[in-house]
Write a protein that holds these residues in place. Structure first.
Motif, PDB file in Angstrom:
ATOM      1  N   LYS A  22       0.862  -1.177   0.000  1.00 24.50           N
ATOM      2  CA  LYS A  22       0.000   0.000   0.000  1.00 24.50           C
ATOM      3  C   LYS A  22       0.899   1.229   0.000  1.00 24.50           C
ATOM      4  O   LYS A  22       1.855   1.299   0.780  1.00 24.50           O
ATOM      5  N   ASN A  29      -4.319   6.948  -1.319  1.00 23.97           N
ATOM      6  CA  ASN A  29      -3.648   5.670  -1.104  1.00 23.97           C
ATOM      7  C   ASN A  29      -4.158   4.633  -2.091  1.00 23.97           C
ATOM      8  O   ASN A  29      -5.340   4.637  -2.447  1.00 23.97           O
ATOM      9  N   GLU A  31      -3.440   0.232  -3.357  1.00 22.53           N
ATOM     10  CA  GLU A  31      -2.806  -1.042  -3.049  1.00 22.53           C
ATOM     11  C   GLU A  31      -2.371  -1.726  -4.338  1.00 22.53           C
ATOM     12  O   GLU A  31      -3.087  -1.712  -5.339  1.00 22.53           O
ATOM     13  N   VAL A  47       2.494   6.710   4.515  1.00 18.11           N
ATOM     14  CA  VAL A  47       3.059   5.448   4.980  1.00 18.11           C
ATOM     15  C   VAL A  47       3.011   4.410   3.865  1.00 18.11           C
ATOM     16  O   VAL A  47       1.976   4.215   3.234  1.00 18.11           O
ATOM     17  N   VAL A  48       4.141   3.744   3.624  1.00 20.95           N
ATOM     18  CA  VAL A  48       4.194   2.592   2.738  1.00 20.95           C
ATOM     19  C   VAL A  48       4.028   1.366   3.630  1.00 20.95           C
ATOM     20  O   VAL A  48       4.740   1.219   4.630  1.00 20.95           O
ATOM     21  N   GLU A  49       3.057   0.506   3.299  1.00 19.17           N
ATOM     22  CA  GLU A  49       2.786  -0.693   4.105  1.00 19.17           C
ATOM     23  C   GLU A  49       3.022  -1.939   3.275  1.00 19.17           C
ATOM     24  O   GLU A  49       2.578  -2.012   2.129  1.00 19.17           O
ATOM     25  N   TYR A  50       3.708  -2.924   3.867  1.00 21.31           N
ATOM     26  CA  TYR A  50       3.956  -4.198   3.196  1.00 21.31           C
ATOM     27  C   TYR A  50       4.189  -5.266   4.247  1.00 21.31           C
ATOM     28  O   TYR A  50       4.910  -5.054   5.212  1.00 21.31           O
ATOM     29  N   LYS A  53       4.508  -4.434   7.858  1.00 19.71           N
ATOM     30  CA  LYS A  53       5.503  -3.417   8.210  1.00 19.71           C
ATOM     31  C   LYS A  53       5.069  -2.075   7.652  1.00 19.71           C
ATOM     32  O   LYS A  53       4.327  -2.006   6.674  1.00 19.71           O
ATOM     33  N   GLN A  54       5.546  -1.015   8.282  1.00 15.27           N
ATOM     34  CA  GLN A  54       5.220   0.336   7.842  1.00 15.27           C
ATOM     35  C   GLN A  54       6.493   1.167   7.745  1.00 15.27           C
ATOM     36  O   GLN A  54       7.380   1.047   8.582  1.00 15.27           O
ATOM     37  N   GLU A  56       7.394   5.243   7.111  1.00 13.28           N
ATOM     38  CA  GLU A  56       6.918   6.610   6.897  1.00 13.28           C
ATOM     39  C   GLU A  56       7.813   7.287   5.867  1.00 13.28           C
ATOM     40  O   GLU A  56       9.038   7.223   5.971  1.00 13.28           O
TER      41      GLU A  56
END
Length: 77
Positions: A22, A29, A31, A47-50, A53-54, A56
């Motif tokens: 994301k 945002n 995905e 925030v990049v989410e994968y 984990k995040q 900033e």
């Protein structure tokens, strides 16, 4: 699975396989999942989410092609 590589000016932040990513696009945002259409997009502060984990970020860009996701970011301090 997606091959993800996240780089910043300081170092490689992450490289490996993930289920989804994301990212904070300029229009909101979004995905990225397996078999996502090719795209290049600017990123805004967020925030990049994968894989739970995040990271900033202050901005950057993302490129997706053939299940490979490359993200170049400026990390938030």
């Amino acid at each position: 699975m997606l091959k993800l590589k996240i780089v910043s000016p300081e170092r490689i932040e992450f490289t490996g396989e993930v289920e989804s990513v994301k990212v904070p696009g300029m229009q909101g945002n979004f995905e990225i999942l397996t078999d996502h259409a090719p795209i290049i997009s600017s990123l805004q502060k967020g925030v990049v989410e994968y894989d739970g984990k995040q990271l900033e970020v202050m901005g950057g860009f993302v490129a997706v092609q053939k299940n490979e996701v490359s993200i170049c970011v400026e990390k938030a301090e």
